[in-house]
Write an enzyme that holds these catalytic residues in place. Structure first.
Site, mmCIF file in Angstrom:
data_model
loop_
_atom_site.group_PDB
_atom_site.id
_atom_site.type_symbol
_atom_site.label_atom_id
_atom_site.label_comp_id
_atom_site.label_asym_id
_atom_site.label_seq_id
_atom_site.Cartn_x
_atom_site.Cartn_y
_atom_site.Cartn_z
ATOM 1 N N GLY B 285 0.705 -1.191 -0.149
ATOM 2 C CA GLY B 285 -0.081 -0.097 -0.103
ATOM 3 C C GLY B 285 0.778 1.210 -0.064
ATOM 4 O O GLY B 285 2.228 1.175 0.500
ATOM 5 N N LYS B 481 -15.060 3.214 14.261
ATOM 6 C CA LYS B 481 -14.905 4.506 14.597
ATOM 7 C C LYS B 481 -15.120 5.729 13.414
ATOM 8 O O LYS B 481 -15.599 6.884 13.454
ATOM 9 C CB LYS B 481 -13.644 5.029 15.237
ATOM 10 N N GLN B 579 -13.957 6.225 3.664
ATOM 11 C CA GLN B 579 -13.938 4.872 4.410
ATOM 12 C C GLN B 579 -15.399 4.810 5.331
ATOM 13 O O GLN B 579 -15.813 4.076 5.397
ATOM 14 C CB GLN B 579 -12.848 4.899 5.563
#
Lengths: 657, 657
Positions: B285, B481, B579
């Site tokens: 990544g 979260k 996300q």
């Protein structure tokens, strides 16, 4: 207060014995009832009885001849044209020839109705045409106080539900017998009435206490009251696990046996309504948070139509001059506290007073919200002078350090006034509450009954109150978070990013938890996840004044012109003291006394930064900061404004650590 | 890997039995040792042995003739002029005439020294003049790898401590016998040597395994290695509770009995140093977080002088054009990723590569940090092609929703590659880490040995890593979260204050905990108080991009010109996906499948806001928001940018709720 309840339960136990000893008491009394005239002493309630009535969390009503002026089944029999026959049968039941169940069964057989008969009967006899005087008002006021109202009937559910619906009582709060129907070959519908379900508690002898026992199993009510006209209602307090109090009602049927043994006997529901508790509330303090809280309290006192609160809420204001006039006068005229919560309108039923004893005289609920350094003086004045039965709640964040260990404010209230003291703690920055933005708090309690009352004092549509059985945990959270807020302010003032701030806050919460449970092992770790814990920590580390002043402090150091906290308090806080600094000193004293300083590196480093023993940038190197032997490195005396701070150990630039 | 260790422990048990069966083996072997020449197979370590050596967390060295080229007590005897006599006594001990304790006692009596003699002896024979070849380098490299080094000597602490000090070994890591002194009437000081403390484990037979058992009691080492030249050292693996591996050392004294039974026998410490594990690390990544993390990894690989890591760290970059050139080329030339982490210099030993298989070839440690929607494709390519023994860690936040339940990224890695996968989660906004501001993270592990290695991969002076045995808990925290961050953004975008934000965050954490433990009952609630829990939540709700986009979203609604998340991602995120939005959809799918939507009112309300089914202001009325029957009130289709949002139910103005 617990002891009274216990006494009353004990009494119930004694009654069980009495009930067992006289097995046939039921039939005997019923027959004797209508005509006798017993000498009475229970038409006026005792203080014990009133106390239970005041704190009842559930009230159960019998239905026939209590909620309604007649018996639904008798009325249905009449409607079906068999009134006389059913009446004769009832007499047989009273003779003792038939059991409760048999009598019910026989009456059903005689009435022999179809579902459509019931529907047309109900349409012809709507509940509102049959309510006893004052019942609707009483039930409504109980419900307004969040007292749960139940109907417990020896009659049938099918006839009772419409009554419950009219009173706003949900179906699950109705206990009664259920008819049993079978498929009818002719109508091809389940329309044949064949009896009733004997598994319902009300189908059996002593069915009412059994229904109440079921209710208690499903809920945590500390007090349950039964109200009714009959002997089967009285049984509710004669069997263990039943109600805590039985109030006999003689407005429709006056029965001597019931009147004789009832804890309290009333002829009119208005008596019960009049005897409901009306709490006088006193707010002790008038700073920003006290005013924001008193605003909610006064709103609730005014809006609670149940008469639970005296609408006049008294607020003690430490008298001072503001713009040449007395502050109390300004508050009462303008309905605003221009000094501590400017721009926020206060309800007109909130009355500011300069005399502490005048404020607390007659008050049932004392709310402490003064600056924490003044509490002791206030309590000394109040000692021995609060109303009997009064209870308190503290909104104050701080603790007292004594030689024999720390003392929480609530503990100080309890010890000096001898009354129960809950705490209300949460993410409650005064300005946000005053703007009615969504906020949350917990009430940490020792006595649940008192917590329920305070819940009604504070709960607002925008202010969510949750009860937790951990007063010390909630109070420690509220107290210690102000220290961490200073750290958050240093981090912000020095321009570090969110990772560092989050890391420091996490360490702060961890030290808060560890320190609290070390001092008070009963404290529950879940408390730190509540509004009083992580939420308050977040709000305070982003929005409070401890952070704000700490930001200025750190920036001043970074700019090479360090200020002291004293100077910053004077210039930024209108002269009010910074809670975090006081608490840090208090906690550090405990840490020093106990030799725990190195176990709390963040607390210790913050205290050293406050006292200019360390550069604020140590906030992100707190382990190192706590480990330095201060006496070797820096002058431990506190700086006066304008002084040059002693240089701490040489700091590495941030990005090399 | 655990199974190997278990096998080795089993072997120790078998040896205990063997040891018990041949009671007098010790003396016999010692006599036979010096001259025999046994055929050997253990000069080359087996893979089992190497595995244990690689993951040893504690290494214990014998001192005399292992760390030093001589026996300190013999040397002291010589110094005191009784060398010959002590030598004879030692021979008697070898005959079996004297026990270990008696021999030591007798030798002390003969030497009969005073404290000052010991001091002058030590000054005359400093440790650095007596170290065995290669020992200092080996100990140093072990310590650099955070392997704890112990000295376990059958000699005396008084003579061993200076040796430990020279090697940087703290006193508490030295086990040896303590001399006993008495007050001397003449010197009036405790200067009379009267024997030694027999309560020390080393004073007894099988003292070394006993000392190791004590060490293991005090620590949680999963692997402990003993290195020494003698039979008493070999005993360390022959008694239950002792070491996991014994390495015999023949560089000073070559003893056949030891050589015969050692798990591995070396003549030079350089052999051990050369056989230390050198891990190749691959980062999969190259987004902002991947680059910030790879930067730390490469810094550690370069700075760790223990040779634990190959200094070249390979990073897989999904090749794309940037300003007309290949991104990998730009990264390798400029040592910066200008597209995803501009302005941050990357270490030169971090090498960007476009070929995934080239990056992972030979890699021992795989770090997954790609966007979570690409992980599956990456894993498909890697399946069956990773190095044997390789292990992984995931830094990715997100989950996969499948028909048979949710799957965490780490679970996907484990299932598709068949290797252990830890997770690293924490309050880690890439920019803060890149600036080297204080940050924290946890490694959630299943296999502690692997977690220790990853700790060394990531731990930096500004990046605190803590190991917790709750991979799923840490990963769920990191994943969920991002949903709450959207709520925080809505609160901020609408201009509500810190109380409301804290209340929403508290509710968010509460729903995170409840949902996580409902899916994975093994998850520990403490995890939510760690860096991966409340700290990450705070950082993300104040500093992350999920919040940022949500702020814009809410503001656009408030301004009457609502945008969609798609449009905002395109304009604010350089086309990267948000996300939180993906995770909210994934979680909501699970909630719908399980019928849990009403149990998570905040999650549900956020998802409805995202899909324009509710006005963002419902974030502070989430209970109400989740309770609305959406199909009755609003068009459930997602808005295109520029569309007018369907009106939700009429909202009351904020201050009246």
């Amino acid at each position: 207060m617990k002891s009274l309840k216990f006494e009353c339960r004990l009494k119930s136990r004694v009654n069980v014995l009495r009930s067992i000893q006289s097995k046939h008491r039921f039939q005997h009394h019923c027959l004797a009832s209508e005509n006798s005239n017993v000498a009475r002493t229970n038409l006026t309630p005792s203080q014990h009885v009133l106390d239970i009535w005041h704190k009842a969390e559930a009230v159960c009503f019998d239905v026939d001849c209590t909620v309604t002026v007649n018996d639904s089944l008798d009325l249905l029999a009449e409607y079906m044209g068999v009134g006389k026959e059913v009446e004769n049968l009832t007499k047989k039941a009273m003779d003792g020839t038939l059991s409760l169940g048999q009598a019910l069964e026989e009456r059903l057989k005689l009435i022999n109705c179809k579902p459509k008969d019931i529907k047309s009967f109900l349409a012809a006899n709507p509940p509102q045409s049959r309510f006893a005087k004052g019942i609707v008002s009483l039930v409504t006021r109980l419900q307004e106080r969040d007292v749960t109202v139940y109907l417990i009937s020896g009659g049938f559910r099918e006839l009772t539900l419409p009554i419950a619906e009219q009173l706003g009582i949900p179906r699950q709060q109705v206990f009664a017998n259920r008819m049993l129907w079978q498929w009818d070959d002719e109508t091809l519908e389940p329309s044949r009435l064949v009896g009733f379900d004997i598994s319902e508690p009300t189908a059996r002898n002593q069915g009412k206490p059994q229904a109440i026992a079921k209710i208690r199993e499903a809920h945590t009510y500390s007090s349950v009251v039964m109200i009714g006209d009959g002997i089967t209602d009285l049984e509710a307090v004669q069997v263990s696990g039943g109600a805590d109090l039985f109030i006999g009602y003689g407005g429709v049927q006056r029965r001597a046996a019931v009147e004789k043994d009832a804890d309290w006997y009333v002829m009119d529901f208005a008596e019960l309504e009049a005897a409901m508790k009306c709490y006088q509330v006193a707010m002790i303090g008038s700073g920003a948070w006290a005013c924001a809280a008193a605003r909610m309290v006064a709103q609730n006192a005014l809006e609670n139509t149940s008469g639970m609160f005296d609408t006049k809420v008294k607020m003690w204001v430490y008298e001072e001059n503001y713009e040449g006039r007395k502050l109390t006068e300004i508050i009462n005229e303008r309905h605003e506290n221009p000094k501590y919560l400017p721009g926020v309108s206060l309800p007109e039923n909130l009355v500011a007073m300069p005399d502490l004893l005048e404020v607390t005289e007659g008050a049932d609920l004392l709310i402490f919200c003064s600056p924490h350094q003044f509490v002791r003086g206030v309590l000394k004045q109040l000692a021995g002078k609060v109303k009997k039965g009064a209870v308190a709640i503290s909104l104050i964040k701080g603790m007292r350090v004594r030689v024999d260990g720390p003392q929480l404010i609530s503990q100080m209230v309890e010890r000096m006034l001898g009354i129960d003291c809950s705490v209300l703690m949460g993410a409650n920055i005064a300005e946000g509450i005053a703007k009615e933005e969504l906020s949350e708090a917990v009430i940490g309690y020792d006595n649940l009954d008192n917590a329920y009352v305070f819940e009604k004092v504070f709960q607002r549509p925008y202010f969510e109150v949750k009860l937790i059985p951990d007063g010390p945990g909630a109070e420690m959270c509220g107290t210690l978070k102000n220290i961490v807020a200073l750290a958050a302010g240093f981090v912000d003032g020095l321009g570090y990013g969110p990772n560092s701030k989050a890391a420091v806050m996490r360490q702060g919460l961890s030290e808060m938890m560890n320190f609290s449970t070390r001092l008070y092992p009963s404290i529950r770790s879940e408390t730190f996840l509540e509004s009083c814990g992580m939420a308050d920590l977040i709000a305070t580390c982003y929005g409070g004044r401890n952070r704000k002043v700490a930001v200025e402090y750190a920036s001043s150091w970074q700019a090479g012109a360090p200020q002291t906290f004293d100077a910053l308090e004077a210039s930024l806080l209108n002269g009010q003291k910074l809670q975090g600094v006081m608490t840090s000193d208090e906690v550090q004293e405990i840490l020093r006394m106990k030799g725990w300083e190195q176990d709390y590196p963040l607390f210790t480093t913050i205290n050293r930064i406050i006292h200019s023993q360390l550069d604020p940038s140590y906030v992100v190197k707190y382990k190192e900061g706590a480990g330095i032997n201060i006496s070797l490195h820096a002058d431990p005396t506190v700086l006066k404004s304008g002084d040059t701070p002693p240089k701490g150990p040489r700091l590495a630039p941030l990005n090399t650590f």
